[in-house]
Design an enzyme around this catalytic site. Structure first.
Site, PDB file in Angstrom:
ATOM      1  CD  GLU A  83      -2.607  -1.362   2.551  1.00  0.00           C
ATOM      2  OE1 GLU A  83      -3.766  -1.780   2.521  1.00  0.00           O
ATOM      3  OE2 GLU A  83      -2.010  -1.140   3.610  1.00  0.00           O
ATOM      4  CB  CYS A  96       2.892   7.809   3.316  1.00  0.00           C
ATOM      5  SG  CYS A  96       3.475   6.617   4.516  1.00  0.00           S
ATOM      6  CB  CYS A 103       7.653  -4.552   8.653  1.00  0.00           C
ATOM      7  SG  CYS A 103       9.095  -3.776   9.427  1.00  0.00           S
ATOM      8  CB  CYS A 107       6.678  -2.187  16.026  1.00  0.00           C
ATOM      9  SG  CYS A 107       8.317  -1.709  15.476  1.00  0.00           S
ATOM     10  CB  CYS A 110       3.361  -1.397  13.664  1.00  0.00           C
ATOM     11  SG  CYS A 110       3.420  -1.127  11.882  1.00  0.00           S
ATOM     12  CD  GLU A 154      13.575   0.463   9.647  1.00  0.00           C
ATOM     13  OE1 GLU A 154      12.599   0.952  10.232  1.00  0.00           O
ATOM     14  OE2 GLU A 154      14.581   1.132   9.350  1.00  0.00           O
ATOM     15  CB  SER A 185      10.342   7.109   9.257  1.00  0.00           C
ATOM     16  OG  SER A 185      10.018   6.681  10.553  1.00  0.00           O
ATOM     17  CG  LEU A 210      13.769   7.052  21.113  1.00  0.00           C
ATOM     18  CD1 LEU A 210      14.966   6.264  20.607  1.00  0.00           C
ATOM     19  CD2 LEU A 210      14.218   8.366  21.728  1.00  0.00           C
ATOM     20  CG  HIS A 211       8.055   4.250  19.178  1.00  0.00           C
ATOM     21  ND1 HIS A 211       7.315   5.283  18.658  1.00  0.00           N
ATOM     22  CD2 HIS A 211       8.386   3.471  18.115  1.00  0.00           C
ATOM     23  CE1 HIS A 211       7.188   5.118  17.352  1.00  0.00           C
ATOM     24  NE2 HIS A 211       7.841   4.041  16.995  1.00  0.00           N
ATOM     25  CB  CYS A 328       1.467   6.341  11.338  1.00  0.00           C
ATOM     26  SG  CYS A 328       2.510   7.489  10.477  1.00  0.00           S
TER      27      CYS A 328
HETATM   28  C1  LIG Z   1       4.780   2.404   9.810  1.00  0.00           C
HETATM   29  S1  LIG Z   1       6.322   3.081  10.268  1.00  0.00           S
HETATM   30  C2  LIG Z   1       7.319   2.884   8.791  1.00  0.00           C
HETATM   31  C3  LIG Z   1       8.686   3.461   8.929  1.00  0.00           C
HETATM   32  C4  LIG Z   1       9.657   2.706   9.832  1.00  0.00           C
HETATM   33  N1  LIG Z   1       9.539   1.312   9.737  1.00  0.00           N
HETATM   34  C5  LIG Z   1       9.529   3.161  11.275  1.00  0.00           C
HETATM   35  O1  LIG Z   1       9.120   2.357  12.104  1.00  0.00           O
HETATM   36  O2  LIG Z   1       9.875   4.315  11.537  1.00  0.00           O
HETATM   37  C6  LIG Z   1       6.013   4.847  10.273  1.00  0.00           C
HETATM   38  C7  LIG Z   1       5.674   5.409  11.642  1.00  0.00           C
HETATM   39  O3  LIG Z   1       4.397   4.917  12.063  1.00  0.00           O
HETATM   40  C8  LIG Z   1       4.461   4.645  13.446  1.00  0.00           C
HETATM   41  N2  LIG Z   1       3.400   3.703  13.815  1.00  0.00           N
HETATM   42  C9  LIG Z   1       3.386   2.369  13.677  1.00  0.00           C
HETATM   43  N3  LIG Z   1       2.226   1.843  14.113  1.00  0.00           N
HETATM   44  C10 LIG Z   1       1.487   2.883  14.562  1.00  0.00           C
HETATM   45  C11 LIG Z   1       0.180   2.995  15.106  1.00  0.00           C
HETATM   46  N4  LIG Z   1      -0.596   1.938  15.267  1.00  0.00           N
HETATM   47  N5  LIG Z   1      -0.244   4.233  15.434  1.00  0.00           N
HETATM   48  C12 LIG Z   1       0.523   5.329  15.252  1.00  0.00           C
HETATM   49  N6  LIG Z   1       1.753   5.287  14.718  1.00  0.00           N
HETATM   50  C13 LIG Z   1       2.237   4.069  14.376  1.00  0.00           C
HETATM   51  C14 LIG Z   1       5.834   4.072  13.572  1.00  0.00           C
HETATM   52  O4  LIG Z   1       6.255   3.999  14.878  1.00  0.00           O
HETATM   53  C15 LIG Z   1       6.638   5.036  12.737  1.00  0.00           C
HETATM   54  O5  LIG Z   1       7.017   6.154  13.506  1.00  0.00           O
HETATM   55  S1  SF4 Z   2       6.590   0.513  12.983  1.00  0.00           S
HETATM   56 FE1  SF4 Z   2       7.984   0.470  11.239  1.00  0.00          FE
HETATM   57  S2  SF4 Z   2       9.587  -0.981  11.853  1.00  0.00           S
HETATM   58 FE2  SF4 Z   2       7.876  -1.304  13.242  1.00  0.00          FE
HETATM   59  S3  SF4 Z   2       6.735  -3.002  12.306  1.00  0.00           S
HETATM   60 FE3  SF4 Z   2       5.796  -1.078  11.622  1.00  0.00          FE
HETATM   61  S4  SF4 Z   2       6.802  -0.645   9.689  1.00  0.00           S
HETATM   62 FE4  SF4 Z   2       8.062  -2.151  10.743  1.00  0.00          FE
END
Ligand SMILES: C[S@@+](CC[C@H](N)C(=O)[O-])C[C@H]1O[C@@H](n2cnc3c(N)ncnc32)[C@H](O)[C@@H]1O
Ligand code: SF4
Length: 344
Positions: A83, A96, A103, A107, A110, A154, A185, A210-211, A328
């Site tokens: 997507e 985006c 991935c 996480c 996510c 990632e 990111s 960072l989280h 996100c």
């Molecule tokens: C989907 S990630 C893709 C880029 C990379 N893998 C990363 O983790 O930074 C983009 C951003 O979305 C955040 N993210 C992931 N799941 C989320 C959620 N359920 N709600 C809000 N932000 C989220 C991630 O922590 C990251 O900062």
């Molecule tokens: S937040 Fe980023 S690194 Fe973590 S599972 Fe989602 S896409 Fe992958």
């Protein structure tokens, strides 16, 4: 068959003004077929047709959110799906893009992580998302001026393909994007952060997810071994800043009762001392099956206030596209609760 979009613009198969014509058809006009490239000789078009694949995607579905975000779901040549999200607000047309199918970082908050890892996308499959979305929106690809590598995957674990994609995005004969409007990111791959610092001519922006300021919490929400410790990430971030002089965005997804305690805000402020950074607090976007929920508005405000009081440059990111499953961390949802715009 080779994907034309996988090639760096300097390696395109034609020469001189024919090369520029071809590049303009692909990236300027967003031509969907070689046949449409009417100022190229018919024989050249035919040869290209036999040698290269132009469009790697089949559009399955577009889902439009009430706030204007549009989620594009594509099928790739091998049948896998991924997507991209288009956010056309005001004059900031932003896309985006995904760098992987699924991935491996997994996480816990996510939706993409919950899918597991499918495969890396090629440079052309990354750049092609801009062309496909522009086609779907009936605009020229170069009208999309902002790009974030924040979709599925990632980027630092698909480093070479992502870097070639970035070089194509920035190349004046291709999409000609401004490096200040492209952001990568990462969940925290120290080696990748250092490699990016060394690619000095590239100059794209860096965001680190960072989280959590403490190892215990971070390990709980980002369990994979491929991601580095906070200490290693911060050391790579400081090196990155020493080399590039660029500000770093720190993303912090607010998870209720997990990483939103005020002692964690205190620790975060301490961790960031001396680093030129901007903290983005992101309310967690919900998805079915998730074990987490977003912090309350009040808790986010209290966390924000404490960071601000400690001199941290901070903002709260209001997520776009939630109702379309396009915000996100929501990418992977097949049937979000929003009306579908149909397939091409
Ligand atoms: C989907 S990630 C893709 C880029 C990379 N893998 C990363 O983790 O930074 C983009 C951003 O979305 C955040 N993210 C992931 N799941 C989320 C959620 N359920 N709600 C809000 N932000 C989220 C991630 O922590 C990251 O900062
Ligand atoms: S937040 Fe980023 S690194 Fe973590 S599972 Fe989602 S896409 Fe992958």
């Amino acid at each position: 068959m080779e994907l034309l979009l996988d090639l760096h613009p300097d390696a395109y198969p034609l020469e001189g003004f024919r090369r520029r014509q071809l590049l303009d058809w692909v990236y300027g006009q967003g031509a969907g077929t070689f046949d449409a490239m009417t100022n190229l000789p018919a024989a050249t078009r035919q040869e290209l047709e036999h040698t290269y694949l132009l469009n790697p995607f089949r559009l399955i579905e577009t889902v439009r959110s009430a706030d204007g975000s549009v989620k594009y779901l594509f099928t790739l040549q091998d049948g896998r799906q991924m997507e991209a999200v288009y956010m056309p607000y005001l004059d900031r047309k932003t896309i985006c893009v995904s760098t992987m199918v699924g991935c491996p970082a997994r996480c816990a908050f996510c939706a993409t992580g919950a899918m597991g890892f499918g495969r890396n996308l090629t440079p052309g499959e990354i750049v092609g998302q801009v062309l496909a979305v522009a086609g779907g929106e009936d605009i020229a690809p170069r009208e999309i001026r902002n790009l974030v590598f924040m979709g599925m995957g990632e980027a630092m674990l698909n480093y070479d393909n992502t870097m070639l994609a970035a070089r194509i995005l920035l190349h004046p004969d291709a999409l000609g994007m401004s490096k200040r409007r492209v952001t990568l990111s990462t969940v925290g791959i120290a080696k990748g952060i250092r490699r990016l610092a060394a690619e000095d001519d590239l100059g794209i922006k860096l965001a680190i997810s960072l989280h959590a300021p403490d190892e215990e919490t971070r390990k709980r929400i980002i369990p994979t071994g491929q991601v580095n410790s906070i200490e290693e990430i911060m050391s790579a971030a400081r090196e990155y800043q020493d080399v590039t002089g660029r500000r770093i965005t720190m993303e912090y997804t607010m998870l209720r009762g997990i990483n939103d305690h005020l002692w964690q805000a205190e620790l975060l402020a301490e961790l960031l001392r001396g680093l030129v950074s901007h903290v983005n607090l992101i309310p967690m976007n919900p998805w079915p099956g998730s074990d987490f929920e977003s912090s309350t508005e009040e808790q986010i405000q209290a966390f924000y206030d404490l960071l601000e009081a400690r001199g941290v440059d901070v903002s709260v990111r209001r997520s776009r596209g939630r109702d379309a499953g396009a915000a996100c961390g929501q990418l992977a949802l097949k049937r979000p609760n929003a009306h579908s715009g149909g397939a091409a």
